[in-house]
Motif scaffolding. Structure first.
Motif, PDB file in Angstrom:
ATOM      1  N   ASP A 246      39.025  34.344  45.199  1.00 16.66           N
ATOM      2  CA  ASP A 246      40.222  33.914  44.491  1.00 16.66           C
ATOM      3  C   ASP A 246      41.236  33.280  45.434  1.00 16.66           C
ATOM      4  OD1 ASP A 246      42.795  34.120  42.840  1.00 16.66           O
ATOM      5  OD2 ASP A 246      41.303  34.912  41.462  1.00 16.66           O
TER       6      ASP A 246
ATOM      7  N   THR B 266      44.038  31.321  38.101  1.00 15.50           N
ATOM      8  CA  THR B 266      42.884  32.191  37.876  1.00 15.50           C
ATOM      9  C   THR B 266      42.417  32.224  36.433  1.00 15.50           C
ATOM     10  OG1 THR B 266      43.496  33.574  39.749  1.00 15.50           O
ATOM     11  CG2 THR B 266      42.066  34.568  38.092  1.00 15.50           C
TER      12      THR B 266
ATOM     13  N   GLY C 220      39.567  41.885  40.358  1.00 17.65           N
ATOM     14  CA  GLY C 220      40.404  41.851  41.543  1.00 17.65           C
ATOM     15  C   GLY C 220      41.864  41.587  41.201  1.00 17.65           C
ATOM     16  N   VAL C 221      42.207  40.331  40.952  1.00 20.56           N
ATOM     17  CA  VAL C 221      43.601  39.976  40.687  1.00 20.56           C
ATOM     18  C   VAL C 221      44.010  40.466  39.300  1.00 20.56           C
ATOM     19  CG1 VAL C 221      43.393  37.981  42.218  1.00 20.56           C
ATOM     20  CG2 VAL C 221      43.105  37.670  39.760  1.00 20.56           C
TER      21      VAL C 221
ATOM     22  N   SER D 177      43.042  45.592  44.176  1.00 21.70           N
ATOM     23  CA  SER D 177      44.090  44.628  43.850  1.00 21.70           C
ATOM     24  C   SER D 177      44.559  43.838  45.064  1.00 21.70           C
ATOM     25  CB  SER D 177      45.288  45.349  43.226  1.00 21.70           C
ATOM     26  OG  SER D 177      46.034  46.026  44.226  1.00 21.70           O
ATOM     27  N   VAL D 178      45.402  42.851  44.790  1.00 22.18           N
ATOM     28  CA  VAL D 178      45.949  41.998  45.853  1.00 22.18           C
ATOM     29  C   VAL D 178      46.811  42.787  46.833  1.00 22.18           C
ATOM     30  CG1 VAL D 178      45.919  39.955  44.375  1.00 22.18           C
ATOM     31  CG2 VAL D 178      47.979  41.366  44.462  1.00 22.18           C
TER      32      VAL D 178
ATOM     33  N   SER E 138      39.984  39.595  45.612  1.00 24.46           N
ATOM     34  CA  SER E 138      41.434  39.367  45.553  1.00 24.46           C
ATOM     35  C   SER E 138      42.087  39.198  46.917  1.00 24.46           C
ATOM     36  CB  SER E 138      42.101  40.546  44.836  1.00 24.46           C
ATOM     37  OG  SER E 138      41.964  41.747  45.585  1.00 24.46           O
TER      38      SER E 138
ATOM     39  N   HIS F 192      44.358  36.116  47.885  1.00 27.37           N
ATOM     40  CA  HIS F 192      45.573  35.879  47.093  1.00 27.37           C
ATOM     41  C   HIS F 192      46.771  36.531  47.784  1.00 27.37           C
ATOM     42  CE1 HIS F 192      48.325  35.902  43.674  1.00 27.37           C
ATOM     43  NE2 HIS F 192      47.501  35.066  43.055  1.00 27.37           N
TER      44      HIS F 192
END
Length: 278
Positions: free
Chosen positions: A26, A64, A127-128, A155-156, A189, A192
């Protein structure tokens, strides 16, 4: 020099025979990906890239949600050269100029549902935020899959997000019956924003930039071998590794994505087979 477009396999033979992996890195910028590959800073990825190089493509969306909706409908990033370019997957519709004999054509609204109909276990490792299942919007894309996973450690905000995602993927593969075909989608992620914590010595106050973006890609490369090993552990796997969009770090005054700038529209792409372990 732009590498030539790699020959496409016959996806009508691949689907139903091989496991499938779609890994979206991403927010990965094309220029950063190419620079690191050329400098030998992505040894695990470049070992699988055709010719050791990324293919230059144009993203189907500039953020995204839009990009993944398009990809799940069969519109992967398009080669950055005059076309038409036959697609690997395509929904059946009259007048398509990018559906060819090697294209896997489906009649469902999306590829994920089509693969489930062909006997695949479809699994999403999110992920994001668009995959976090914490609201109606965050459930749309994961909802396409028979099974979906997301946790805060994916997560980011997590400095160890990709390691956690890969561990999840390993558990998924280990829990499947040997005869069960798998379509695994993983949205990494780590690239990002925020990604400053992947570069030693960087600070939250200084923020993100091309150098921290590059460090995040190197972080992914250090752990991607585990993902590839899991996906090739049962049978041959056809892998697609690409970015969904890039991002701007002050390019021509732009920052971020969901905007029409070369740094956002141009993405790295590769597809290749992961041969089963001996």
């Amino acid at each position: 020099m732009q590498a030539s477009e790699p020959p496409a396999p016959d996806m009508n033979e691949v689907v139903g025979r091989d496991d499938l992996l779609l890994l979206t890195l991403d927010t990965l910028r094309h220029d950063v990906a190419v620079e690191l590959a050329a400098a030998g800073r992505l040894p695990n990825l470049t070992a699988h890239l055709p010719g050791g190089t990324w293919e230059k493509r144009h993203a189907p969306g500039n953020f995204t949600y839009a990009s993944h909706q398009a990809m799940f409908a069969g519109f992967l990033p398009t080669p950055a050269a005059p076309g038409p370019h036959p697609r690997l997957f395509a929904g059946r519709f009259a007048g398509s100029e990018t559906t060819a004999g090697r294209t896997f054509v489906f009649d469902t609204p999306d590829l994920v549902t089509a693969l489930a109909g062909h006997g695949y276990r479809t699994v999403c490792v999110g992920g994001v935020g668009f995959f976090n299942k914490q609201g109606a919007l965050g459930n749309v894309l994961p909802g396409l899959f028979q099974e979906s996973h997301w946790a805060p450690e994916f997560s980011v905000a997590s400095p160890t997000s990709f390691e956690a995602q890969v561990a999840c993927a390993e558990r998924i593969v280990a829990g499947l019956p040997a005869e069960q075909r798998l379509f695994l989608f993983l949205n990494a992620s780590a690239l990002h924003q925020p990604n400053w914590f992947h570069l030693p010595g960087a600070t939250r106050e200084a923020g993100d930039g091309p150098e921290t973006h590059a460090a995040a890609l190197e972080y992914i490369d250090r752990h991607i071998g585990r993902l590839f090993a899991a996906m090739r552990s049962r049978r041959r796997c056809f892998a697609i590794v690409c970015s969904d969009h890039g991002t701007a770090y002050g390019d021509d005054g732009y920052t971020g994505h969901r905007l029409g700038h070369e740094s956002v529209w141009t993405v790295p792409y590769a597809h290749f087979f992961l041969e089963p372990s001996a």
